[in-house]
Motif scaffolding. Structure first.
Motif, PDB file in Angstrom:
ATOM      1  N   PRO A  39      43.153  39.926  48.883  1.00 33.68           N
ATOM      2  CA  PRO A  39      42.792  40.494  47.584  1.00 33.68           C
ATOM      3  C   PRO A  39      43.744  40.014  46.485  1.00 33.68           C
ATOM      4  CG  PRO A  39      43.082  42.223  49.239  1.00 33.68           C
ATOM      5  CD  PRO A  39      43.456  40.945  49.886  1.00 33.68           C
ATOM      6  N   MET A  40      43.167  39.591  45.376  1.00 30.43           N
ATOM      7  CA  MET A  40      43.994  39.076  44.281  1.00 30.43           C
ATOM      8  C   MET A  40      43.386  39.450  42.946  1.00 30.43           C
ATOM      9  SD  MET A  40      44.787  35.129  45.034  1.00 30.43           S
ATOM     10  CE  MET A  40      46.321  34.913  44.200  1.00 30.43           C
ATOM     11  N   ILE A  41      44.240  39.570  41.950  1.00 30.98           N
ATOM     12  CA  ILE A  41      43.758  39.629  40.575  1.00 30.98           C
ATOM     13  C   ILE A  41      44.485  38.540  39.814  1.00 30.98           C
ATOM     14  CG2 ILE A  41      43.732  40.971  38.443  1.00 30.98           C
ATOM     15  CD1 ILE A  41      43.245  43.441  40.069  1.00 30.98           C
ATOM     16  N   VAL A  42      43.730  37.634  39.208  1.00 26.46           N
ATOM     17  CA  VAL A  42      44.367  36.504  38.531  1.00 26.46           C
ATOM     18  C   VAL A  42      43.807  36.334  37.124  1.00 26.46           C
ATOM     19  CG1 VAL A  42      44.811  35.210  40.636  1.00 26.46           C
ATOM     20  CG2 VAL A  42      42.654  34.892  39.447  1.00 26.46           C
ATOM     21  N   GLU A  69      38.751  38.787  40.055  1.00 23.08           N
ATOM     22  CA  GLU A  69      39.177  39.707  41.091  1.00 23.08           C
ATOM     23  C   GLU A  69      38.634  39.172  42.407  1.00 23.08           C
ATOM     24  OE1 GLU A  69      36.988  43.243  41.377  1.00 23.08           O
ATOM     25  OE2 GLU A  69      38.587  44.387  42.310  1.00 23.08           O
ATOM     26  N   PRO A  72      38.179  40.327  50.111  1.00 23.69           N
ATOM     27  CA  PRO A  72      37.695  39.539  51.246  1.00 23.69           C
ATOM     28  C   PRO A  72      36.194  39.230  51.188  1.00 23.69           C
ATOM     29  CG  PRO A  72      39.221  41.195  52.010  1.00 23.69           C
ATOM     30  CD  PRO A  72      39.037  41.446  50.545  1.00 23.69           C
ATOM     31  N   ARG A  74      34.132  39.481  48.174  1.00 23.52           N
ATOM     32  CA  ARG A  74      33.518  38.974  46.945  1.00 23.52           C
ATOM     33  C   ARG A  74      34.538  38.385  45.981  1.00 23.52           C
ATOM     34  NH1 ARG A  74      34.820  43.228  43.957  1.00 23.52           N
ATOM     35  NH2 ARG A  74      35.101  45.098  45.190  1.00 23.52           N
ATOM     36  N   THR A  76      34.816  38.233  41.766  1.00 23.74           N
ATOM     37  CA  THR A  76      34.214  38.616  40.493  1.00 23.74           C
ATOM     38  C   THR A  76      34.965  37.930  39.367  1.00 23.74           C
ATOM     39  OG1 THR A  76      33.870  40.778  41.473  1.00 23.74           O
ATOM     40  CG2 THR A  76      33.500  40.602  39.120  1.00 23.74           C
ATOM     41  N   LEU A  78      35.468  37.653  35.408  1.00 19.92           N
ATOM     42  CA  LEU A  78      35.184  38.201  34.090  1.00 19.92           C
ATOM     43  C   LEU A  78      35.518  37.099  33.092  1.00 19.92           C
ATOM     44  CD1 LEU A  78      36.729  41.786  34.196  1.00 19.92           C
ATOM     45  CD2 LEU A  78      34.449  41.060  34.805  1.00 19.92           C
TER      46      LEU A  78
ATOM     47  N   ARG B  48      33.220  46.355  35.886  1.00 17.65           N
ATOM     48  CA  ARG B  48      34.164  45.561  36.666  1.00 17.65           C
ATOM     49  C   ARG B  48      35.552  45.574  36.048  1.00 17.65           C
ATOM     50  NH1 ARG B  48      29.315  44.554  37.427  1.00 17.65           N
ATOM     51  NH2 ARG B  48      28.510  43.922  39.452  1.00 17.65           N
ATOM     52  N   MET B  49      35.561  45.646  34.709  1.00 16.10           N
ATOM     53  CA  MET B  49      36.858  45.703  34.048  1.00 16.10           C
ATOM     54  C   MET B  49      37.570  47.013  34.387  1.00 16.10           C
ATOM     55  SD  MET B  49      38.000  44.771  30.371  1.00 16.10           S
ATOM     56  CE  MET B  49      38.549  43.241  30.941  1.00 16.10           C
ATOM     57  N   ARG B  51      37.277  48.641  37.086  1.00 21.87           N
ATOM     58  CA  ARG B  51      37.779  48.544  38.453  1.00 21.87           C
ATOM     59  C   ARG B  51      39.128  47.830  38.479  1.00 21.87           C
ATOM     60  NH1 ARG B  51      33.227  46.145  41.902  1.00 21.87           N
ATOM     61  NH2 ARG B  51      34.246  44.181  41.521  1.00 21.87           N
ATOM     62  N   MET B  52      39.219  46.740  37.721  1.00 24.38           N
ATOM     63  CA  MET B  52      40.483  46.002  37.671  1.00 24.38           C
ATOM     64  C   MET B  52      41.581  46.838  37.048  1.00 24.38           C
ATOM     65  SD  MET B  52      40.213  42.108  36.655  1.00 24.38           S
ATOM     66  CE  MET B  52      38.866  41.130  37.145  1.00 24.38           C
ATOM     67  N   ALA B  55      43.063  49.243  39.422  1.00 24.88           N
ATOM     68  CA  ALA B  55      43.976  48.611  40.371  1.00 24.88           C
ATOM     69  C   ALA B  55      45.313  48.310  39.713  1.00 24.88           C
ATOM     70  CB  ALA B  55      43.346  47.328  40.911  1.00 24.88           C
ATOM     71  N   LEU B  56      45.256  47.847  38.449  1.00 22.73           N
ATOM     72  CA  LEU B  56      46.486  47.483  37.755  1.00 22.73           C
ATOM     73  C   LEU B  56      47.293  48.703  37.344  1.00 22.73           C
ATOM     74  CD1 LEU B  56      45.215  44.644  35.494  1.00 22.73           C
ATOM     75  CD2 LEU B  56      47.243  44.494  36.892  1.00 22.73           C
ATOM     76  N   VAL B 205      38.361  50.540  45.691  1.00 22.41           N
ATOM     77  CA  VAL B 205      37.854  49.432  46.478  1.00 22.41           C
ATOM     78  C   VAL B 205      38.572  49.450  47.830  1.00 22.41           C
ATOM     79  CG1 VAL B 205      37.472  46.958  46.497  1.00 22.41           C
ATOM     80  CG2 VAL B 205      37.674  48.170  44.337  1.00 22.41           C
ATOM     81  N   LEU B 207      40.202  47.886  50.666  1.00 22.18           N
ATOM     82  CA  LEU B 207      40.770  46.583  50.957  1.00 22.18           C
ATOM     83  C   LEU B 207      41.232  46.505  52.401  1.00 22.18           C
ATOM     84  CD1 LEU B 207      42.896  46.094  47.739  1.00 22.18           C
ATOM     85  CD2 LEU B 207      40.663  45.142  48.242  1.00 22.18           C
ATOM     86  N   THR B 211      46.864  45.120  49.867  1.00 27.74           N
ATOM     87  CA  THR B 211      46.997  45.407  48.437  1.00 27.74           C
ATOM     88  C   THR B 211      46.742  44.118  47.664  1.00 27.74           C
ATOM     89  OG1 THR B 211      49.348  45.047  48.688  1.00 27.74           O
ATOM     90  CG2 THR B 211      48.617  47.336  48.551  1.00 27.74           C
ATOM     91  N   TYR B 212      46.453  44.312  46.386  1.00 24.82           N
ATOM     92  CA  TYR B 212      46.177  43.143  45.548  1.00 24.82           C
ATOM     93  C   TYR B 212      47.429  42.315  45.339  1.00 24.82           C
ATOM     94  CZ  TYR B 212      41.568  44.718  44.086  1.00 24.82           C
ATOM     95  OH  TYR B 212      40.258  45.074  44.053  1.00 24.82           O
ATOM     96  N   GLU B 213      47.229  41.020  45.295  1.00 30.03           N
ATOM     97  CA  GLU B 213      48.288  40.139  44.826  1.00 30.03           C
ATOM     98  C   GLU B 213      47.963  39.837  43.376  1.00 30.03           C
ATOM     99  OE1 GLU B 213      48.812  36.454  46.929  1.00 30.03           O
ATOM    100  OE2 GLU B 213      48.840  37.556  48.811  1.00 30.03           O
ATOM    101  N   PHE B 214      48.993  39.703  42.573  1.00 31.44           N
ATOM    102  CA  PHE B 214      48.729  39.426  41.171  1.00 31.44           C
ATOM    103  C   PHE B 214      49.282  38.064  40.800  1.00 31.44           C
ATOM    104  CE2 PHE B 214      48.916  44.022  41.597  1.00 31.44           C
ATOM    105  CZ  PHE B 214      47.714  44.381  40.999  1.00 31.44           C
TER     106      PHE B 214
END
Lengths: 133, 293
Positions: A39-42, A69, A72, A74, A76, A78, B48-49, B51-52, B55-56, B205, B207, B211-214
């Motif tokens: 999982p990543m947010i970039v 975003e 595993p 999907r 997404t 933006l 979707r925003m 949701r992000m 997480a943030l 969500v 996972l 956890t999320y990687e940024f």
């Protein structure tokens, strides 16, 4: 064995389909996303999103920056703006580059956030020139 | 008793008014459909925003360096009000409602000793507030003559608000707009946009323990994401308001058409009575004339 890819702009849902692999233009380098990715947010820079089916690119879109975003299952995206690669025009990129460079000259260099933004815009314009026709 | 000719002109004039109002109703109905579609299309991005953001926000909120957009300036002195109205009238109480709510809110805040600034979106709201609160208006935006609202319009407003915040000119920003509930009901809503309200609760969500990687890092992403989220909120209220405007106009014009119909009915009745009275009078004259011979 597929990643469900969604590309959304503020105005509408642009694309939603499963692909085998997608390559997104991360701010710090391209990222290939397969099923089961961490999982990543970039953040994204201006560049192309390549949709793969098997080993072949089936579709390419040009995004003007944005966020992605990844989970595993999907991916997404933006996008501030996204167009098919074929519609990117060199001339537009050149115009934008001139504006961006002027904007950078005028920008307040003591504020890194503003400077970064101006640099991002220049980078976007350059990739439009590289990829456009 | 007005003359027959006067009545006839009156009936004709009401008839043409009715034609106009019923045409306006049709136009509003089709514009309403378009506005609703646009609002519908904007939903996926906003979802979707959110949701992000959830997480943030989970990983950043307590940091002292959190951006101003998220936590505000830590003060509560200067309030910016953003009333969103239409550029055209003839939509019932649509514009007045927002104007009145804004005025009341401004009065209340000033009574509490706070400073109020107003950024008026839409011509009607600006005109309304100019009468009493002219000195508080710091800017206005209008889309007169435009076919549709684009995301860039919302971005422009968001940029102006952010600039005010960064410049230390405002502490809190609230947007006042008509929320579209149904064609006949628009609800005036006051929504605080700075400091950002916590993203609404939603299913987290799954996972699977990860956890999320940024990339680059949380704060850089947040700094970019927040202005975008602000623009999205503005965009949403602009779209709601535009759908509401057409809904309100449709209802108002429907009423006007019906009233015109009633009026025509009454006037025609008067006209027919007057005509009959004339005929009767003439007959009596003829008969009594004949009898006198």
């Amino acid at each position: 064995m597929a990643v469900s890819l969604e590309i959304v702009s503020p105005e509408k849902l642009l694309l939603s389909r499963p692909v085998d692999m997608v390559v997104i233009p991360g701010a710090e380098g391209d990222i290939g996303v397969l099923e089961g990715h961490t999982p990543m947010i970039v953040t994204l820079r201006g560049g192309t999103i390549d949709l793969y089916e098997g080993d072949k690119i089936v579709e390419q879109l040009f995004v003007h920056g944005g966020f992605a975003e990844v989970t595993p299952e999907r991916c997404t995206v933006l996008a501030n703006k996204a167009v098919p690669l074929g519609e990117v025009k060199k001339a537009e990129g050149e115009k934008l580059l001139a504006e961006a460079e002027a904007g950078y000259e005028a920008a307040d260099k003591s504020n890194t956030a503003i400077e970064d933004e101006a640099l991002d815009l220049i980078q976007l314009a350059r990739s439009m020139i590289d990829l456009g026709h | 008793m007005p003359s027959l000719k006067a009545l006839r002109t009156r009936i004709n004039s009401v008839k043409s008014t009715q034609k106009i109002t019923s045409a306006m109703k049709m136009v509003a109905a089709s514009k309403l459909r378009r506005a609703q579609q646009q609002a519908e299309a904007a939903r996926p991005y906003a979802e979707r925003m959110e949701r992000m953001l959830r997480a943030l926000a989970a990983s950043v909120t307590d940091s002292p360096t959190a951006p101003k957009l998220l936590i505000g300036t830590g003060q509560d002195k200067v309030h910016l009000l953003i009333p969103v109205t239409a550029d055209r009238g003839l939509a019932g109480a649509f514009n007045t409602n927002v104007g009145r709510a804004t005025r009341n809110l401004a009065r209340k805040l000033e009574a509490e000793g706070k400073t109020v600034k107003i950024l008026a979106v839409g011509r009607k709201g600006r005109d309304y507030l100019k009468r009493e609160l002219a000195s508080r208006i710091v800017g206005d935006v209008s889309y007169a003559g435009r076919k549709r609202i684009d995301f860039t319009d919302a971005q422009d407003i968001a940029t102006r608000v952010t600039a005010l915040l960064q410049g230390g000119e405002i502490d809190v920003a609230t947007i006042v707009y008509n929320r579209f509930k149904s064609v006949i009901a628009q609800i005036v809503t006051e929504q605080q946009i700075i400091p950002a309200p916590p993203p609404p609760e939603g299913e987290a969500v799954d996972l699977g323990g990860a956890t999320y990687e940024f990339e680059p890092d949380e704060e850089t992403i947040l700094a970019k994401l927040l202005p975008q989220a602000l623009a999205i909120q503005v965009y949403r209220s602009l779209l709601e308001s535009s759908a509401g405007e057409h809904g309100a106009r449709m209802t108002a014009m429907d009423n006007a058409t019906r009233n015109a119909g009633d009026m025509i009915k009454r006037l025609s009745q008067n006209y027919n009575r007057a005509r009959q009275a004339n005929i009767t009078k003439e007959l009596i004259e003829i008969i009594s004339g004949a009898e006198a011979v």
